[in-house]
Design an enzyme around this catalytic site. Structure first.
Site, PDB file in Angstrom:
ATOM      1  N   LYS A 168       0.724  -1.192   0.085  1.00  0.00           N
ATOM      2  CA  LYS A 168      -0.005   0.131  -0.071  1.00  0.00           C
ATOM      3  C   LYS A 168       0.796   1.448  -0.168  1.00  0.00           C
ATOM      4  CE  LYS A 168      -0.571   0.796   5.055  1.00  0.00           C
ATOM      5  NZ  LYS A 168       0.000   2.466   4.905  1.00  0.00           N
ATOM      6  N   LYS A 203      -2.185 -10.535  10.657  1.00  0.00           N
ATOM      7  CA  LYS A 203      -2.237 -10.624  12.433  1.00  0.00           C
ATOM      8  C   LYS A 203      -3.274 -11.637  12.803  1.00  0.00           C
ATOM      9  CE  LYS A 203      -0.644  -5.787  13.080  1.00  0.00           C
ATOM     10  NZ  LYS A 203       0.420  -6.199  13.925  1.00  0.00           N
ATOM     11  N   HIS A 246      -6.265  -0.561   6.182  1.00  0.00           N
ATOM     12  CA  HIS A 246      -6.371  -1.325   7.216  1.00  0.00           C
ATOM     13  C   HIS A 246      -7.881  -1.242   7.909  1.00  0.00           C
ATOM     14  CE1 HIS A 246      -2.296  -1.463   7.299  1.00  0.00           C
ATOM     15  NE2 HIS A 246      -1.968  -0.464   7.689  1.00  0.00           N
TER      16      HIS A 246
END
Length: 513
Positions: A175, A209, A267
């Site tokens: 990104k 994550k 995000h």
């Protein structure tokens, strides 16, 4: 009949693949453009070593750096070793390093130098022979977005982007993927002219994550949560990514980008998609992506934007015990810059599950502490058997998913205070990854790099998702562009007062993590 297999449950050992077991990448090589940059040094190279240390890379693996430095293979290997020894997660083992180092190569070249790509092709051909990498190559573009087109064009012109005889080619793009919808479409077209969509991996490290992936387990593996995961019970959702650091030396990147483009577009909207999506038919990549796209396509900025959005720039103040300068005094920034370091927006998810539930997304620099969390705040109970004094210290129930730094889940609910009277206060029930499991969570880049080498796209936004995210954010950015300079907030605080007013208009308030 006793002992017969007929009619009984399928033997899990005979399944095509037990999903509880780790998958090991097949023979391949990874080429990192921009290998001397901060991302490669702090994240990518240590992640490659940690994958090797966990036994998830094949014996036939090559690691190739491409940059302007006049390094030999040995020089580059020494540089990689120093980085790995400093930043690895799993402990440095010389025997693992020695095996990995056998496949390390370096190619000197610039992004627009055709001869550099010729040398790269020769190097990869040599790895195919020496390391049996089987002609499978992934190209990681850890470079500024304005360099994506020229690298893709040269990969195409040199023949490096073309798969032959069943060998695969893949490209990884960091990104930001564009700065608005039109630029994202243009960039998609450029990359799509060289690589097919299933060869393009747009990386958002937050999706690697463990706690983000645990959202799916929390929701769909437990009967406890899914029945109340809707507008009948949820009052609103807050998704926060707060940082306690400033811009530092990133003026060249950050000015003109800002907090919304840097964090919300990728995000936070991806976190929203995981929270708000419907249950997929399976966890196959196309099914997960389809549900995320449905949610993003149904998401719109809440109106009017002057009441449902807020932005700010941090001023001088104290961060902990240290005095810090304001954004306008950071090196490289104009005092008149309108780039926001704090952004908060309200969006509505127009689905049957979430109709009427506002989603509040916020991110900022120089805030109270570093934290990323998702909070589902539930509607208040009617408290019919209680008088007001019994529950006056009771807040709303909340389920909080902590993404970083203390990964886990907290459930806030009311409990009676010990004593002869009836008084109810908030208490927390806490699950912590670090204490619940003996194995530490892998770094996000470990999971994502391995998925690239496996050709597993579940955790990578596709073209449609990226463009849907920009459709949500573009109207807000256009509105802000016409509004002049953002508000100022003190360093170490939780943002501008306009953000508090944004929620206060509906009788709500931000969490203070």
């Amino acid at each position: 009949m006793a002992g017969s297999d007929s009619g009984g449950p399928a033997n899990p050992l005979r399944s095509e693949r037990d999903r509880r077991l780790p998958r090991i990448a097949g023979p391949c090589s990874l080429v990192i453009f921009g290998v001397t940059g901060d991302l490669a040094r702090r994240k990518l190279l240590p992640a490659v070593y940690d994958l090797a240390n966990r036994g998830l890379l094949p014996p036939g693996f090559g690691l190739v750096g491409f940059a302007r430095r006049d390094w030999s293979d040995e020089d580059f290997a020494a540089e990689v070793r120093s980085v790995v020894e400093k930043h690895n997660r799993t402990g440095f083992r010389p025997e693992v390093w020695d095996r990995l180092a056998e496949g390390i190569r370096f190619v000197t070249g610039t992004f627009d130098d055709p001869e550099g790509y010729t040398r790269l092709a020769e190097t990869l051909s040599g790895l195919d022979t020496d390391r049996a990498t089987a002609g499978n190559h992934a190209f990681y573009l850890a470079i500024p977005p304005n360099a994506f087109p020229v690298v893709c064009e040269h990969l195409s012109a040199s023949g490096l982007a073309q798969d032959t005889n069943g060998h695969w080619r893949r490209v990884v793009i960091e990104k930001p993927f564009g700065h608005d919808l039109d630029s994202a479409k243009e960039l998609n077209d450029i990359v799509g002219a060289v690589f097919s969509e299933d060869e393009v991996f747009r990386i958002d490290h937050y999706l690697g994550k463990e706690t983000v992936q645990n959202i799916l387990a929390l929701r769909f593996a437990n009967q406890l949560f899914e029945p109340i995961w809707n507008s009948n019970y949820v009052d609103h959702v807050q998704i926060t990514m707060a940082e306690d650091i400033g811009i530092g030396g990133r003026a060249g990147y950050y000015d003109g980008i800002g907090a919304a483009r840097d964090v919300i577009q990728n995000h936070l909207l991806q976190l929203l998609a995981f929270v708000a999506m419907e249950e997929p038919i399976s966890f196959e990549p196309e099914q997960l992506r389809a549900e995320r796209i449905k949610v993003l396509s149904a998401t719109r900025p809440a109106q009017p934007l002057d009441e449902t959005t807020a932005r700010g720039q941090y001023g001088g103040g104290w961060q902990g015990s240290e005095p810090v300068v304001g954004f306008a005094d950071e090196p490289g920034f104009s005092p008149g810059s309108t780039t926001e370091t704090y952004a908060a927006i309200t969006v509505d998810v127009g689905t049957r599950r979430w109709g009427g539930v506002p989603f509040y997304l916020r991110t900022g620099k120089r805030l109270g502490r570093r934290v990323t969390e998702i909070a589902l705040v539930f509607k208040r109970a009617p408290h019919l058997p209680f008088d007001q004094t019994m529950t006056e210290e009771l807040g709303q129930n909340a389920l909080v998913i902590r993404v970083q730094p203390d990964e886990g889940v907290t459930l806030r609910f009311g409990s009676k205070v010990p004593g002869s009277g009836m008084e109810v206060r908030d208490v927390n029930m806490d699950f912590d990854y670090g204490s619940a499991f003996t194995e530490a969570s892998p770094e996000a880049y470990e999971r994502l790099i391995l998925d690239v080498l496996l050709g597993e796209p579940s955790l990578f936004p596709d073209r449609e998702e990226v463009e849907a995210s920009w459709r949500i954010l573009d109207p807000i950015l256009e509105y802000w562009a016409a509004e002049g300079k953002p508000d100022t907030y003190p360093a170490g605080s939780w943002g501008p007062t306009s953000a508090d007013e944004m929620l206060g208009r509906t009788g709500r308030e931000w969490r203070r993590p």
